[in-house]
Design a protein around this motif. Structure first.
Motif, PDB file in Angstrom:
ATOM      1  N   TRP A  34      -7.048   4.569   4.700  1.00  0.00           N
ATOM      2  CA  TRP A  34      -6.541   4.872   6.041  1.00  0.00           C
ATOM      3  C   TRP A  34      -5.081   4.446   6.111  1.00  0.00           C
ATOM      4  CZ3 TRP A  34      -8.106   7.869   9.811  1.00  0.00           C
ATOM      5  CH2 TRP A  34      -9.468   8.176   9.935  1.00  0.00           C
ATOM      6  N   TYR A  35      -4.235   5.415   6.502  1.00  0.00           N
ATOM      7  CA  TYR A  35      -2.813   5.172   6.719  1.00  0.00           C
ATOM      8  C   TYR A  35      -2.486   5.475   8.178  1.00  0.00           C
ATOM      9  CZ  TYR A  35      -1.829   5.392   1.643  1.00  0.00           C
ATOM     10  OH  TYR A  35      -1.785   5.166   0.296  1.00  0.00           O
ATOM     11  N   GLY A  40      10.201   6.974  11.087  1.00  0.00           N
ATOM     12  CA  GLY A  40      11.090   6.004  10.460  1.00  0.00           C
ATOM     13  C   GLY A  40      10.400   4.953   9.613  1.00  0.00           C
ATOM     14  N   LEU A  41       9.080   4.919   9.669  1.00  0.00           N
ATOM     15  CA  LEU A  41       8.329   3.915   8.916  1.00  0.00           C
ATOM     16  C   LEU A  41       7.480   4.531   7.814  1.00  0.00           C
ATOM     17  CD1 LEU A  41       7.195   1.607  11.861  1.00  0.00           C
ATOM     18  CD2 LEU A  41       9.086   1.237  10.259  1.00  0.00           C
ATOM     19  N   GLY A  42       7.397   5.840   7.775  1.00  0.00           N
ATOM     20  CA  GLY A  42       6.622   6.494   6.734  1.00  0.00           C
ATOM     21  C   GLY A  42       5.138   6.283   6.891  1.00  0.00           C
ATOM     22  N   LEU A  43       4.456   6.266   5.763  1.00  0.00           N
ATOM     23  CA  LEU A  43       3.008   6.081   5.738  1.00  0.00           C
ATOM     24  C   LEU A  43       2.723   4.638   5.347  1.00  0.00           C
ATOM     25  CD1 LEU A  43       2.029   9.307   3.770  1.00  0.00           C
ATOM     26  CD2 LEU A  43       2.085   8.977   6.232  1.00  0.00           C
ATOM     27  N   ARG A  44       2.026   3.945   6.208  1.00  0.00           N
ATOM     28  CA  ARG A  44       1.696   2.543   5.924  1.00  0.00           C
ATOM     29  C   ARG A  44       0.187   2.390   5.806  1.00  0.00           C
ATOM     30  NH1 ARG A  44       4.329  -0.821  10.551  1.00  0.00           N
ATOM     31  NH2 ARG A  44       3.624   0.968  11.783  1.00  0.00           N
ATOM     32  N   LEU A  45      -0.221   1.688   4.763  1.00  0.00           N
ATOM     33  CA  LEU A  45      -1.635   1.558   4.464  1.00  0.00           C
ATOM     34  C   LEU A  45      -2.279   0.495   5.337  1.00  0.00           C
ATOM     35  CD1 LEU A  45      -3.911   2.470   2.504  1.00  0.00           C
ATOM     36  CD2 LEU A  45      -3.326   0.458   1.143  1.00  0.00           C
ATOM     37  N   ILE A  46      -3.379   0.866   5.978  1.00  0.00           N
ATOM     38  CA  ILE A  46      -4.103  -0.066   6.850  1.00  0.00           C
ATOM     39  C   ILE A  46      -5.219  -0.748   6.065  1.00  0.00           C
ATOM     40  CG2 ILE A  46      -5.383  -0.309   9.005  1.00  0.00           C
ATOM     41  CD1 ILE A  46      -4.135   2.384   9.890  1.00  0.00           C
ATOM     42  N   TYR A  47      -6.108   0.045   5.507  1.00  0.00           N
ATOM     43  CA  TYR A  47      -7.222  -0.443   4.704  1.00  0.00           C
ATOM     44  C   TYR A  47      -7.526   0.586   3.633  1.00  0.00           C
ATOM     45  CZ  TYR A  47      -9.199  -4.515   7.206  1.00  0.00           C
ATOM     46  OH  TYR A  47      -9.421  -5.761   7.740  1.00  0.00           O
ATOM     47  N   SER A  87      -0.377   6.249  17.475  1.00  0.00           N
ATOM     48  CA  SER A  87       0.176   6.682  16.195  1.00  0.00           C
ATOM     49  C   SER A  87      -0.616   7.875  15.675  1.00  0.00           C
ATOM     50  CB  SER A  87       0.079   5.534  15.183  1.00  0.00           C
ATOM     51  OG  SER A  87       0.715   5.863  13.960  1.00  0.00           O
ATOM     52  N   MET A  88      -0.149   8.404  14.552  1.00  0.00           N
ATOM     53  CA  MET A  88      -0.929   9.394  13.815  1.00  0.00           C
ATOM     54  C   MET A  88      -1.651   8.662  12.683  1.00  0.00           C
ATOM     55  SD  MET A  88       0.186  12.808  11.772  1.00  0.00           S
ATOM     56  CE  MET A  88      -0.998  14.130  11.511  1.00  0.00           C
ATOM     57  N   TYR A  89      -2.950   8.838  12.593  1.00  0.00           N
ATOM     58  CA  TYR A  89      -3.760   8.175  11.582  1.00  0.00           C
ATOM     59  C   TYR A  89      -4.207   9.202  10.545  1.00  0.00           C
ATOM     60  CZ  TYR A  89      -3.719   4.097  14.539  1.00  0.00           C
ATOM     61  OH  TYR A  89      -3.286   3.009  15.262  1.00  0.00           O
ATOM     62  N   LEU A  90      -4.001   8.835   9.281  1.00  0.00           N
ATOM     63  CA  LEU A  90      -4.308   9.735   8.177  1.00  0.00           C
ATOM     64  C   LEU A  90      -5.331   9.093   7.251  1.00  0.00           C
ATOM     65  CD1 LEU A  90      -0.656  10.760   7.528  1.00  0.00           C
ATOM     66  CD2 LEU A  90      -2.456  12.399   8.035  1.00  0.00           C
ATOM     67  N   CYS A  91      -6.402   9.828   7.011  1.00  0.00           N
ATOM     68  CA  CYS A  91      -7.400   9.406   6.039  1.00  0.00           C
ATOM     69  C   CYS A  91      -7.097  10.114   4.722  1.00  0.00           C
ATOM     70  CB  CYS A  91      -8.783   9.791   6.548  1.00  0.00           C
ATOM     71  SG  CYS A  91     -10.124   9.444   5.408  1.00  0.00           S
ATOM     72  N   ALA A  92      -7.419   9.472   3.612  1.00  0.00           N
ATOM     73  CA  ALA A  92      -7.179  10.081   2.308  1.00  0.00           C
ATOM     74  C   ALA A  92      -8.252   9.624   1.327  1.00  0.00           C
ATOM     75  CB  ALA A  92      -5.789   9.717   1.789  1.00  0.00           C
TER      76      ALA A  92
END
Lengths: 114, 113
Positions: A34-35, A40-47, A87-92
């Motif tokens: 999960w990002y 301005g901060l890009g993609l930051r990894l949450i878990y 924010s926008m949350y991205l799963c990968a």
């Protein structure tokens, strides 16, 4: 074809609410992520999760938790939503033996906390 | 402390010309580098990658260059097309690690018709 599906595209929640973001992948991948994306901060990894029932904190885990009960599903939980979690949350996901370390993203979930 | 930096938040290029997107990294242990492209309201999609044993990788209009001594990565798009307008993220992975990728902050490319 690779498919990562995020169940909710757009959500509006109130401060203090518990929020669940669901993600499912159909590629039998071991690794899931999960990002969040902020300007301005890009993609930051949450878990992230190496496998079922395994999880590790990323760079910004505060205020979040995750659940991986099944290989194909990785859930992000905001225990008590706050406005700075808008924010926008991205799963990968990624195959551990993965082709050149490529990870595959879902379409994203836009969360607004009011 | 940002280990991967994209110092240009935006870039505008005329259609048909070359687009050059840049990325700098600080950790010499990074051994694999990728570029992702992201359209608004969509997830990022993989574009092209390069291993640290190479200095160039080409795929159609897209070429990635790696300068290990300068810890610098660049993506060249030739010729640029309006459909290339998107945010481009560079990403890296440390050697011997199965850990997640570290992303830069992104560069918004606008290709003008």
């Amino acid at each position: 074809d690779v498919k990562v599906t995020q169940s909710s595209r757009y959500l509006v929640k109130r401060t203090g609410e518990k929020v669940f973001l669901e993600c499912v992948q159909d590629m039998d991948h071991e690794n899931m992520f999960w990002y969040r994306q902020d300007p301005g901060l890009g993609l930051r990894l949450i878990y992230f999760s190496y496998d079922v029932k395994m999880k590790e904190k990323g760079d910004i885990p505060e205020g979040y938790s995750v659940s991986r009960e099944k290989k194909e599903r990785f859930s992000l939980i905001l225990e008590s939503a706050s406005t700075n979690q808008t924010s926008m949350y991205l799963c990968a996901s990624r195959d551990r033996t993965g082709v050149r370390n490529t990870i595959y993203f879902g379409e994203g979930s836009w969360l607004t906390v009011v | 402390d940002q280990q991967v930096k994209q110092n240009s938040p935006s870039l505008s290029v005329q259609e048909g010309r070359i687009s050059i997107l840049n990325c700098d990294y600080t950790n010499s242990m990074f051994d694999y580098f990728l570029w992702y492209k992201k359209y608004p309201a969509e997830g990022p999609t993989f574009l092209i990658s390069i291993s640290s044993i190479k200095d160039k990788n080409e795929d159609g209009r897209f070429t990635v260059f790696l300068n290990k001594s300068a810890k610098h990565l660049s993506l060249h798009i030739v010729p640029s097309q309006p459909g290339d307008s998107a945010v481009y993220f560079c990403a890296t992975k440390p050697r011997g690690s199965a850990r997640q990728l570290t992303f830069g902050s992104g560069t918004q490319l606008t290709v003008l018709p």
